[in-house]
Design an enzyme around this catalytic site. Structure first.
Site: not given
Ligand code: NAP
Length: 281
Positions: A23-24, A57, A167, A195
């Protein structure tokens, strides 16, 4: 629609989908909000129920988009959020988590990550995570952007072995971690969450993926994603603000790369032959 989304086990024993939704950059522009919510909802419909977000974010705006997308569907979602290193003190983690819970309109985060290593002693952050766990505000915790030496340090701490994931930046054009962090993590059954699996869209435009893509009647982005998802112990979290991309990403689960494909991809994107520091975006 993919038959099923394959799962992977966290060290806790809980199974999570090996394809999630990033969702960045969501929540930055009100005009794109409806599309972003619709894309995340479609992902849930397709079984991509792991959603990755962070307090960073859009300064909390992405968490609000997520809240809208999962409204009424909290129990089918596995929510991942992250605390900034500048909030990683005992009091800071508690405050940041409560603010994230409020923006996410939920009472719990499934997996809460330290976004990258910072100056607060890691033992303090781990204690804060454990306290949140005992209060039921988070269910699991993990880290992000930790290289092998940082993981070694983490697992040597009391309760450090409770880490559920690391991550990290991982895709065809960023294979450095295959030299040591990858094998280290696999050996300890700590999944990596990859990611930027399509290198923020760059691999979708990479002509050198076309030959393999043509063999599967797929797009370059789907090949990049299928390759990440083939790696043992790896969860991929592409971000897609467009429904068309969400559909393509879900369909990438059904692409089985052959030995010939993998050899071709290794020629174009060679694996590392020596240790390199972990890259970050
Ligand atoms: P990414 O997922 O590699 O790329 C996202 C870009 O690729 C978007 O522009 C998206 O377009 C496009 N895209 C997605 N699916 C596509 C497809 N099938 N065909 C063509 N283009 C496609 O990059 P990312 O957003 O940097 O990484 C994914 C997630 O990882 C983030 O959103 C975030 O949740 C997380 N992350 C974590 C860290 C960390 O430090 N822990 C750092 C970076 C990212 P549309 O949006 O227009 O659909």
């Amino acid at each position: 629609m993919p038959s099923t989304v394959r799962t992977l086990k966290l060290p806790s024993g809980e199974a999570v989908p090996m394809l999630g939704q990033g969702t960045w950059k969501m929540g930055e522009d009100r005009r794109r909000r409806a599309d972003e919510v619709a894309a995340l909802k479609l992902g849930l419909d397709l079984g991509i129920t792991l959603i990755d977000t962070a307090e960073m974010y859009a300064s909390g705006g992405a968490e609000e988009v997520v809240a809208e997308a999962i409204a009424g569907r909290r129990d089918e979602t596995f929510l991942v959020s992250k605390v900034l290193p500048s909030n990683a003190s005992r009091a800071g983690v508690k405050r940041a988590c409560e603010a994230s819970l409020k923006r996410l309109a939920t009472d719990r985060i499934d997996l809460y990550l330290l976004h990258w290593p910072g100056s607060v002693p890691l033992s303090e952050t781990v204690e804060a995570f454990e306290a949140l766990k005992s209060q039921g505000k988070i269910r699991h915790w993990g880290v992000s952007n930790f290289d092998t030496d940082e993981m070694e340090n983490l697992v040597s701490l009391p309760a450090g072995g409770d880490v559920q994931t690391n991550q990290v930046l991982y895709n065809l054009s960023r294979r450095g971690l295959e030299f040591d962090l990858g094998p280290w993590s696999r050996q300890r059954l700590i999944p990596l969450m990859a990611y930027s699996p399509v290198e923020q869209g760059a691999l979708a435009r990479n002509a050198r993926l076309e030959a393999v893509a043509a063999r599967h009647n797929a797009t370059a982005a789907q090949i990049a994603l299928a390759w990440v998802m083939m790696q043992d112990g790896v969860i991929a979290i592409p971000k897609a603000g467009r429904q068309e991309h969400v559909r393509q990403n879900a369909a990438a689960l059904d692409i089985a790369l052959t030995a010939e494909d993998l050899a071709d991809l290794d020629r174009v994107f060679p694996p590392p032959t020596r240790k390199r520091g972990l890259e970050m975006i």
